[in-house]
Design a protein around this motif. Structure first.
Motif, short mmCIF file in Angstrom:
data_model
loop_
_atom_site.label_atom_id
_atom_site.label_comp_id
_atom_site.label_asym_id
_atom_site.label_seq_id
_atom_site.Cartn_x
_atom_site.Cartn_y
_atom_site.Cartn_z
N ARG A 106 0.82 -1.22 0.00
CA ARG A 106 0.00 0.00 0.00
C ARG A 106 0.85 1.27 0.00
O ARG A 106 0.39 2.33 -0.40
N GLU A 144 -10.06 8.03 -5.04
CA GLU A 144 -9.25 7.00 -5.68
C GLU A 144 -8.20 6.43 -4.74
O GLU A 144 -7.88 5.25 -4.80
N GLN A 182 3.39 1.87 -1.96
CA GLN A 182 3.55 2.23 -3.37
C GLN A 182 2.24 2.77 -3.94
O GLN A 182 2.24 3.70 -4.74
N ARG A 183 1.12 2.21 -3.53
CA ARG A 183 -0.18 2.70 -4.00
C ARG A 183 -0.39 4.15 -3.58
O ARG A 183 -0.93 4.96 -4.35
N ALA A 196 -7.72 2.59 -3.75
CA ALA A 196 -6.43 1.94 -4.02
C ALA A 196 -5.87 1.26 -2.77
O ALA A 196 -5.12 0.28 -2.87
N LEU A 197 -6.24 1.77 -1.61
CA LEU A 197 -5.79 1.17 -0.35
C LEU A 197 -6.65 -0.03 0.05
O LEU A 197 -6.42 -0.66 1.08
N GLU A 228 1.86 6.47 -5.71
CA GLU A 228 1.35 6.66 -7.07
C GLU A 228 0.25 7.72 -7.14
O GLU A 228 -0.09 8.17 -8.23
N LYS A 229 -0.31 8.11 -6.00
CA LYS A 229 -1.43 9.05 -5.98
C LYS A 229 -1.04 10.46 -5.54
O LYS A 229 -1.90 11.29 -5.29
#
Length: 178
Positions: free
Chosen positions: A58, A128, A60-61, A132-133, A64-65
């Motif tokens: 998570r 988002e 990296q997720r 994503a999490l 990315e945001k």
């Protein structure tokens, strides 16, 4: 006035670079307890926390945001703070309460000798980020992410003079009503 509290408030700075040393479970618990102790309207405690340690997928997720991916990617710890929509009774008050929660957490991290920074830009990608999490974006709304770790650098900041922030001068001596 308790000068220790004031010293912590005045000396806290946003820290954006960290060593690789992990944040301990005890330190995480202390920071979360400080957040939990914040005031909230009707004592509804609208905050919910997600702990994301270095190496968690998570992390990296999250990176990315946000345009601050470099901070998220190298932080030993990210603390995601959400508004639990089911507890909400007044959006403004609940958001203010979460702001107090976040400030308590930042002060606790500083008091522990850790560095932290409040990442608010990431909410531009809400809901988002929540999705994503792997969380329910209908139930939770991301309010901020705190990147936390042992400081690799010192923070610096300047503050405007109080006189520039006052809408009008105030008197330090109360006047008696006639």
């Amino acid at each position: 006035m308790n000068s220790t509290v004031m010293d912590t408030i005045v000396s806290r700075r946003s820290i954006r670079k960290y060593t690789e040393e992990p944040v301990t479970d005890g330190e995480i618990t202390t920071i979360l307890e400080a957040g939990r102790a914040a005031p909230s309207g009707l004592n509804n405690q609208p905050w919910r926390f997600l702990v994301v340690r270095a190496g968690d997928v998570r992390q990296q997720r999250l990176a990315e945001k946000t345009k601050y991916a470099h901070i998220v990617e190298q932080a030993p710890l990210c603390l995601c703070v959400f508004l639990d929509k089911s507890t909400m009774y007044n959006r403004t008050k609940d958001c203010q309460s979460i702001g107090a929660c976040l400030q308590n957490m930042l002060l606790a991290a500083h008091d522990l000798g850790l560095g932290a920074v409040w990442l608010g830009e990431i909410i531009n990608q809400e809901p988002e980020v929540t999705k994503a999490l792997g969380l329910d974006e209908e139930a939770l709304e991301l309010m901020a992410v705190l990147a936390v770790g042992h400081p690799a650098t010192k923070g610096s900041s300047s503050r405007q003079p109080l006189s520039d922030l006052l809408l009008e001068p105030f008197t330090t001596t109360p006047t008696e009503a006639s």
